[in-house]
Design an enzyme around this catalytic site. Structure first.
Site, short mmCIF file in Angstrom:
data_model
loop_
_atom_site.label_atom_id
_atom_site.label_comp_id
_atom_site.label_asym_id
_atom_site.label_seq_id
_atom_site.Cartn_x
_atom_site.Cartn_y
_atom_site.Cartn_z
N ARG A 171 0.47 -1.31 -0.07
CA ARG A 171 0.02 0.10 -0.02
C ARG A 171 0.94 1.32 -0.09
O ARG A 171 0.48 2.16 0.82
CB ARG A 171 -0.87 -0.09 1.22
CG ARG A 171 -1.81 -1.12 1.30
CD ARG A 171 -2.81 -1.33 0.09
NE ARG A 171 -3.51 -2.47 -0.17
CZ ARG A 171 -3.33 -3.50 -0.43
NH1 ARG A 171 -2.45 -3.66 -1.24
NH2 ARG A 171 -4.02 -4.51 -0.55
N SER A 220 -11.33 -0.02 2.86
CA SER A 220 -10.70 -0.58 4.03
C SER A 220 -10.19 0.75 4.77
O SER A 220 -9.52 1.47 4.23
CB SER A 220 -9.58 -1.29 3.58
OG SER A 220 -10.16 -2.64 2.83
N GLU A 290 -5.64 3.32 6.16
CA GLU A 290 -5.28 3.30 4.76
C GLU A 290 -6.06 4.39 4.03
O GLU A 290 -5.67 4.80 3.24
CB GLU A 290 -5.84 1.96 4.44
CG GLU A 290 -5.49 1.65 2.86
CD GLU A 290 -6.07 0.26 2.36
OE1 GLU A 290 -6.68 -0.16 1.69
OE2 GLU A 290 -5.28 -0.78 3.10
#
Length: 304
Positions: A171, A220, A290
């Site tokens: 990520r 998320s 995130e």
């Protein structure tokens, strides 16, 4: 905010005090001081080359994984739209503009009989954001399929970076500071189009069954810590279904925050921080966001 925008000669659409909340998937957040929708790459480069150094710049894509704070966003917000959403199919891959939606790229890939990009159908967002954060789902990510990405640097220079140069991690990418993704080439492998479409349908069904895809959410909320699933840590800390005003931790998938009514961005962010604290107390693991939180908490506060 200044009465006049400090860069002249731009061809795209420029709007002062532009509402942003309706664009965000959470449906919350304050306005942009200025919203600029560039006409094309050169128009955006003109902004970058001539922007005063003290004018903050924020790029927004599909606004799926972002909390726009209630005080709005200082400076100029760039939204890529027309001129940045083209999708070009090649024999062994796809070149997609930064504003092309991930799901649309997956569908084009299936129609062309190119496998390997099915995971994109499970990611709510656009290609520019997917490259920036090395988005992934269902066993793959951007790092696994990207050949190159074209970017505009902070001073308006057009550059092409390879997958290796982007330094992808979980990520995360090593995009230069202030750079804006323009387009990217993603590899595909020839396969039967019907077989690819079946895999897309399987991913869609799995996502529908396990995630609150029809709710006002941002995807998320927290990254998965190494060796752990964020949702399981949140559940073990007793946070499933927790509420603060109109904000709620999803009961269906507790790594999702929801706006179930009239939530504010402050309520969503505060609920997320409360969850982080409870997980830390329960497991000793510090969850990392995130979802991006951007802008001013209240009108007049500096962007943080």
């Amino acid at each position: 905010m200044n009465d006049a925008f400090p860069v002249s000669g731009l061809r795209g659409r420029l709007t002062a005090n532009a509402p942003l909340g309706a664009r965000a998937w959470f449906r919350t957040g304050g306005p942009a001081d200025w919203l600029f929708v560039p006409e094309d790459v050169e128009d955006l480069a003109d902004l970058l080359r001539n922007r005063p150094t003290d004018l903050p710049l924020t790029v927004l894509g599909a606004c799926s994984n972002v909390i726009i704070r209630d005080g709005g966003i200082e400076g100029v917000v760039v939204r890529l739209a027309r001129g940045f959403s083209d999708i070009q199919v090649e024999a062994d891959g796809i070149i997609a503009g930064a504003a092309a939606l991930d799901v649309t790229v997956a569908e084009h890939s299936a129609a062309a009989g190119l496998a390997g990009l099915e995971f994109l159908v499970g990611i709510p967002g656009s290609i520019g954001g997917a490259v920036r954060m090395n988005a992934g789902a269902y066993g793959s990510d951007i790092k696994a399929v990207l050949d190159w990405a074209e970017i505009l640097t902070a001073d308006g220079e057009l550059r092409r970076l390879s997958c290796e140069e982007l330094g992808f991690d979980y990520r995360h990418s090593e995009l230069p500071d202030g750079a804006i993704v323009i387009r990217a080439r993603l590899r595909g492998t020839p396969d039967n189009p019907e077989a690819i479409r079946e895999r897309l349908a399987e991913i869609r069904a799995s996502r529908e069954a396990s995630q609150p895809v029809r709710a006002r959410t941002g995807g998320s909320t927290f990254r998965n810590p190494e060796g752990h699933k964020a949702w399981a840590l949140v559940d073990e800390a007793g946070c499933r279904g927790m509420m603060l005003g109109g904000a709620q931790v999803s009961e269906k998938h507790c790594n999702f925050l929801l706006n179930i009514g009239e939530a504010t961005s402050e309520q969503l962010e505060t609920l997320g921080e409360t969850v982080r604290q409870k997980v830390l107390e329960q497991s000793g693991i510090d969850l990392h966001w995130e979802i991006r939180r951007i802008g001013r908490r209240t009108t007049g506060e500096k962007t943080i």
